[in-house]
Every structure is written in C-alpha cells, then in structure tokens.
Design a protein around this motif. Structure first.
Motif, PDB file in Angstrom:
ATOM      1  N   TRP A 192      -5.898  22.234 -30.792  1.00 60.71           N
ATOM      2  CA  TRP A 192      -5.320  21.151 -30.003  1.00 60.71           C
ATOM      3  C   TRP A 192      -6.073  19.845 -30.261  1.00 60.71           C
ATOM      4  N   GLY A 193      -5.348  18.749 -30.113  1.00 57.48           N
ATOM      5  CA  GLY A 193      -5.949  17.426 -30.124  1.00 57.48           C
ATOM      6  C   GLY A 193      -5.575  16.685 -28.861  1.00 57.48           C
ATOM      7  N   PHE A 194      -6.443  15.807 -28.390  1.00 56.59           N
ATOM      8  CA  PHE A 194      -6.208  15.079 -27.144  1.00 56.59           C
ATOM      9  C   PHE A 194      -6.285  13.583 -27.395  1.00 56.59           C
ATOM     10  N   ASP A 195      -5.332  12.844 -26.822  1.00 53.46           N
ATOM     11  CA  ASP A 195      -5.329  11.386 -26.847  1.00 53.46           C
ATOM     12  C   ASP A 195      -5.110  10.884 -25.430  1.00 53.46           C
ATOM     13  N   GLY A 196      -5.904   9.913 -25.031  1.00 55.53           N
ATOM     14  CA  GLY A 196      -5.769   9.345 -23.704  1.00 55.53           C
ATOM     15  C   GLY A 196      -5.883   7.831 -23.749  1.00 55.53           C
ATOM     16  N   LYS A 197      -5.270   7.161 -22.784  1.00 54.08           N
ATOM     17  CA  LYS A 197      -5.300   5.704 -22.739  1.00 54.08           C
ATOM     18  C   LYS A 197      -5.187   5.233 -21.304  1.00 54.08           C
ATOM     19  N   THR A 198      -5.956   4.216 -20.961  1.00 56.24           N
ATOM     20  CA  THR A 198      -5.796   3.530 -19.693  1.00 56.24           C
ATOM     21  C   THR A 198      -5.880   2.033 -19.942  1.00 56.24           C
ATOM     22  N   GLU A 199      -5.042   1.263 -19.261  1.00 54.28           N
ATOM     23  CA  GLU A 199      -5.039  -0.182 -19.452  1.00 54.28           C
ATOM     24  C   GLU A 199      -4.675  -0.878 -18.147  1.00 54.28           C
ATOM     25  N   TYR A 200      -5.195  -2.103 -17.999  1.00 56.26           N
ATOM     26  CA  TYR A 200      -4.948  -2.877 -16.789  1.00 56.26           C
ATOM     27  C   TYR A 200      -4.696  -4.330 -17.177  1.00 56.26           C
ATOM     28  N   PHE A 201      -3.654  -4.932 -16.582  1.00 56.81           N
ATOM     29  CA  PHE A 201      -3.290  -6.322 -16.843  1.00 56.81           C
ATOM     30  C   PHE A 201      -3.091  -7.038 -15.513  1.00 56.81           C
ATOM     31  N   TYR A 202      -3.674  -8.223 -15.425  1.00 56.49           N
ATOM     32  CA  TYR A 202      -3.582  -9.004 -14.197  1.00 56.49           C
ATOM     33  C   TYR A 202      -3.426 -10.478 -14.557  1.00 56.49           C
ATOM     34  N   THR A 203      -2.477 -11.154 -13.896  1.00 59.77           N
ATOM     35  CA  THR A 203      -2.223 -12.569 -14.162  1.00 59.77           C
ATOM     36  C   THR A 203      -1.995 -13.305 -12.852  1.00 59.77           C
ATOM     37  N   GLU A 204      -2.621 -14.458 -12.719  1.00 56.23           N
ATOM     38  CA  GLU A 204      -2.369 -15.376 -11.611  1.00 56.23           C
ATOM     39  C   GLU A 204      -1.872 -16.698 -12.171  1.00 56.23           C
ATOM     40  N   ASN A 205      -0.795 -17.220 -11.585  1.00 54.11           N
ATOM     41  CA  ASN A 205      -0.216 -18.486 -12.021  1.00 54.11           C
ATOM     42  C   ASN A 205      -0.043 -19.380 -10.800  1.00 54.11           C
ATOM     43  N   ALA A 206      -0.795 -20.485 -10.794  1.00 51.49           N
ATOM     44  CA  ALA A 206      -0.744 -21.428  -9.665  1.00 51.49           C
ATOM     45  C   ALA A 206      -1.025 -20.730  -8.343  1.00 51.49           C
ATOM     46  N   GLY A 207      -1.969 -19.798  -8.358  1.00 50.02           N
ATOM     47  CA  GLY A 207      -2.352 -19.095  -7.148  1.00 50.02           C
ATOM     48  C   GLY A 207      -1.493 -17.911  -6.794  1.00 50.02           C
ATOM     49  N   ASN A 208      -0.431 -17.636  -7.531  1.00 49.61           N
ATOM     50  CA  ASN A 208       0.455 -16.508  -7.263  1.00 49.61           C
ATOM     51  C   ASN A 208       0.248 -15.414  -8.305  1.00 49.61           C
ATOM     52  N   VAL A 209       0.233 -14.176  -7.851  1.00 45.03           N
ATOM     53  CA  VAL A 209       0.088 -13.030  -8.759  1.00 45.03           C
ATOM     54  C   VAL A 209       1.413 -12.792  -9.458  1.00 45.03           C
ATOM     55  N   THR A 210       1.419 -12.898 -10.770  1.00 38.71           N
ATOM     56  CA  THR A 210       2.643 -12.685 -11.548  1.00 38.71           C
ATOM     57  C   THR A 210       2.606 -11.399 -12.362  1.00 38.71           C
ATOM     58  N   ARG A 211       1.433 -10.780 -12.484  1.00 35.81           N
ATOM     59  CA  ARG A 211       1.335  -9.496 -13.197  1.00 35.81           C
ATOM     60  C   ARG A 211       0.167  -8.708 -12.622  1.00 35.81           C
ATOM     61  N   ASP A 212       0.425  -7.461 -12.266  1.00 32.43           N
ATOM     62  CA  ASP A 212      -0.610  -6.563 -11.751  1.00 32.43           C
ATOM     63  C   ASP A 212      -0.188  -5.152 -12.126  1.00 32.43           C
ATOM     64  N   ARG A 213      -0.598  -4.708 -13.296  1.00 33.85           N
ATOM     65  CA  ARG A 213      -0.096  -3.453 -13.855  1.00 33.85           C
ATOM     66  C   ARG A 213      -1.250  -2.576 -14.326  1.00 33.85           C
ATOM     67  N   TRP A 214      -1.215  -1.309 -13.931  1.00 36.44           N
ATOM     68  CA  TRP A 214      -2.223  -0.326 -14.321  1.00 36.44           C
ATOM     69  C   TRP A 214      -1.493   0.897 -14.868  1.00 36.44           C
ATOM     70  N   LEU A 215      -1.919   1.369 -16.034  1.00 39.13           N
ATOM     71  CA  LEU A 215      -1.263   2.486 -16.716  1.00 39.13           C
ATOM     72  C   LEU A 215      -2.307   3.485 -17.199  1.00 39.13           C
ATOM     73  N   VAL A 216      -2.016   4.773 -17.004  1.00 37.85           N
ATOM     74  CA  VAL A 216      -2.855   5.865 -17.515  1.00 37.85           C
ATOM     75  C   VAL A 216      -1.941   6.838 -18.250  1.00 37.85           C
ATOM     76  N   GLU A 217      -2.302   7.189 -19.496  1.00 37.95           N
ATOM     77  CA  GLU A 217      -1.525   8.139 -20.287  1.00 37.95           C
ATOM     78  C   GLU A 217      -2.446   9.204 -20.864  1.00 37.95           C
ATOM     79  N   ALA A 218      -1.945  10.424 -20.973  1.00 33.66           N
ATOM     80  CA  ALA A 218      -2.688  11.527 -21.590  1.00 33.66           C
ATOM     81  C   ALA A 218      -1.697  12.386 -22.359  1.00 33.66           C
ATOM     82  N   ARG A 219      -2.120  12.828 -23.554  1.00 33.29           N
ATOM     83  CA  ARG A 219      -1.223  13.625 -24.396  1.00 33.29           C
ATOM     84  C   ARG A 219      -2.043  14.647 -25.181  1.00 33.29           C
ATOM     85  N   GLY A 220      -1.582  15.886 -25.150  1.00 33.37           N
ATOM     86  CA  GLY A 220      -2.169  16.944 -25.965  1.00 33.37           C
ATOM     87  C   GLY A 220      -1.186  17.367 -27.030  1.00 33.37           C
ATOM     88  N   GLU A 221      -1.676  17.586 -28.264  1.00 31.75           N
ATOM     89  CA  GLU A 221      -0.791  17.938 -29.380  1.00 31.75           C
ATOM     90  C   GLU A 221      -1.416  19.057 -30.198  1.00 31.75           C
TER      91      GLU A 221
END
Length: 370
Positions: free
Chosen positions: A195-224
C-alpha cells in the motif's frame, strides 16, 4: 490480488546472466523497485535474498542498490547482519586483498563476549587500528544507521515520510485593503503490504475591506495498492469546511480503480473512478448523505529540469454535482526550496441560494520539500 515476484526473478536469472562488474544490473534494480511497491517487509527480504544469490556482488551489491533506490527498506536488510556470512563466496575479493597485502577479515556470528578481537588469516599482513575499533570488510561500506522512535510511535518518524509544505501571504493596502493567507502540507509514504499513502491538508483565508471573503479548510487522505500492470485500487476520503460555500462541512468517502495511463521520466497521467458517499451539512440546516460517482485525473509534466506543470481534475457526479480544476506550476530555486503558482476553479452545479456557482482562486506560495 497479490503479485508474486519469484517467477519474474527466475525469468530474469535465465535472460540476464551475471556479469563481472560490482554494480547491480538494471534488471535486478527494477525487480527491487517492483518488490518495494508490491511486497511487505518479509517478502521484500526474501526477494533481496534471491537476488543476492545470483549476482556476483551478493548482499553487498543488493544493499548498495537498496541504499540508493529504497533507503527506507535498509532496516529490513539488517536481518542479514545476524546471518553467518554473505551468500556469495568472497574468494575474488580475498585474492585481490592478498595481492595488495591487506588482510581480508570476515566476522562470522561473533559471540556476545567481551573479547572483540578477530584474528586475521595466517601469513597475512597487519593493519594498525585505534583501540576499540572494529574491522570492516574490504569493499563494503558501513550501513547508515537511523535513530528511530521506540515502539508504535516509530511510524510517525520523519524517516518514513516524503512531502512538502507550502505557505503564501499577500497584503494589499491603499485603494484596496486585502489580506490573503494560504498554508498547505502534502505527505506520502509507502506502507506494508504494497500500500501507499498520500495525504493533504490546506487552509485559505482572505479579508477584503474588513470582510471575510474566503475561509476554507480541506483535509484529504488516500490509500492505493497496485494490482497488475498499470492498474491499482484506492480508498479515499476528504473533509472540507468552507464558510463561503453555504455549508458547515462536506465529507466524502470513496473507493475505486486507478489507471496509470502514462508513466515515464517526464510525464505522469493517473485516472481514477469509483463510487462514494457524500455527507453535506448546509448552514443552519440538517445534514444529508448522497451517493456519488467520483471521477479524477492527475497529470504531471516536467517542463524543464527545475520546473513542473500539474493539472488535477475532480468530478463528483450525482445529486448536486461538483467539479474542481487545479493548475500548478512549480519552479525549484534550490535543492529543497521552490516557488509555486496555482490556479483553482470550483463549480457547484446546484449552489446554495445567494451563492455563486463558480469560485476561482489564484495563489503564489513558497514550497519546501522534505
């Protein structure tokens, strides 16, 4: 389906006779690489033993090839340190050592005693050693040692893992006040049983003129796990929180088949397909589980020796289908550091009320590989 390499090895012995040079032949190195993908530690050791019996350099050449190609498997070959002697006679090296006037010393099952002195063959010359040092067999490099963590925690040791970390930051001020943060961690490692394992986590955050326009968190895991030829099967999962999408979170669990359509020195193209289940929880509403079909494509192309282009496509087909496309251009600036320019497009075919169906993002990150 387990793939046995013993018949392949037998064919290699018949078609690729032993040569006199010390370096392991290309065919045997390919067999070791195939064994690393498909076999657990016990089976890999058996394959290495078989190769050592038919190559002139024996275990020394096999160990050197494993150290170069598959360093994580060196621990498996430590079982050889407990055996009586190499599987191939050392007469050619002894003769060469005698001509040079250097004693050839082989330690054979040294007993656990305080006396570590090993006698050289009668009539051979002597070599000066510092007090307390051990003799090393001529022509064989000492196996590198890695400090591992004790017990079950060893699987977390960095020695077993490959990956890269990414970080991006952009701050605009003046006519437009905007702040962008991005962080990501990608890891992979081989597991026992092929088996092989691949994993990923990422986070994106954006503020525009004091307002939150992006707030995204992702976690992925895959075995092959490879099966035969270019085919393999996989188990995958993902968890996503995206406040701007209208959902508290989305979780996907899938399984299916993978085809490595292209795989050479510069190009790789992997296709996958399989059924899955998706659970989504809209904001301030109850969750719902739906069956989906996952279709995916990952294409990598080495533009130059220091630049690589990647394209990844994912489609979840079913109720409220979703498609996502990613493009990345990574350029190395040193051995372990690089810069990455990425562009992502996400399309919801049945977006929540008040939300845009298509969301795009352009990223620039510093990359560190480990």
């Amino acid at each position: 389906m387990r793939v046995r390499l013993t018949p392949l090895l037998g064919a290699a012995v018949m078609l690729c006779p032993s040569t006199a040079h010390a370096e392991l032949s290309r065919e045997y190195r390919a067999l070791l690489a195939a064994a690393d993908v498909r076999q657990d530690d016990e089976e890999f050791l058996a394959t290495a033993d078989l190769i050592a019996t038919v190559t002139p350099g024996g275990r020394s050449d096999v160990r050197a090839a494993v150290a170069e190609l598959l360093p994580r498997r060196l621990d498996v070959l430590r079982a050889w340190d407990q055996t009586a002697r190499d599987t191939v006679a050392l007469e050619p090296e002894i003769v060469q050592a005698a001509r040079r006037g250097t004693p050839q010393v082989t330690i054979v099952d040294a007993p656990d005693t305080d006396d570590e002195t090993v006698a050289a063959p009668s009539g051979a010359g002597t070599t000066e050693h510092d007090s307390g040092t051990d003799a090393v067999e001529t022509g064989e490099a000492e196996t590198p040692r890695t400090a591992h963590w004790p017990g079950r925690m060893d699987w977390l040791h960095p020695y077993h893992w490959d990956g890269r970390a990414k970080a991006g930051l952009a701050i605009d001020s003046g006519n437009t006040d905007q702040t962008n943060y991005s962080m990501a961690l990608e890891v992979s490692r081989p597991l026992n049983g092929g088996w092989g394992f691949d994993g990923k986590t990422e986070y994106f955050y954006t503020e525009n003129a004091g307002n939150v326009t992006r707030d995204r968190w992702l976690v992925e895991a895959r075995g092959e796990r490879p099966t035969v030829d270019a085919w393999s099967f996989y188990l995958g999962s993902s968890y996503e929180q995206d406040r701007m999408s209208g959902f508290d979170y989305t979780a996907v669990l899938s399984a299916g088949a993978t085809l490595h359509a292209l795989d050479d020195d510069r190009t790789s193209w992997v296709l996958r397909a399989g059924p899955g289940a998706r659970h989504r929880v809209p904001t301030d509403e109850g969750g719902e589980t739906q069956w989906v079909l996952e279709l995916g494509s990952v294409y990598d192309f080495a533009v130059t020796e220091t630049a690589q282009f990647s394209s990844e496509t994912t489609l979840l087909a079913g109720p409220a289908s979703r498609a996502e496309q990613r493009f990345k251009l990574t350029t190395a600036i040193s051995e372990d550091w690089g810069v990455e320019l990425g562009y992502r497009v996400k399309h919801e075919f049945d977006a929540q009320p008040g939300r845009e169906e298509t969301d795009s993002r352009l990223d620039f990150s510093i990359v560190h590989e480990f």
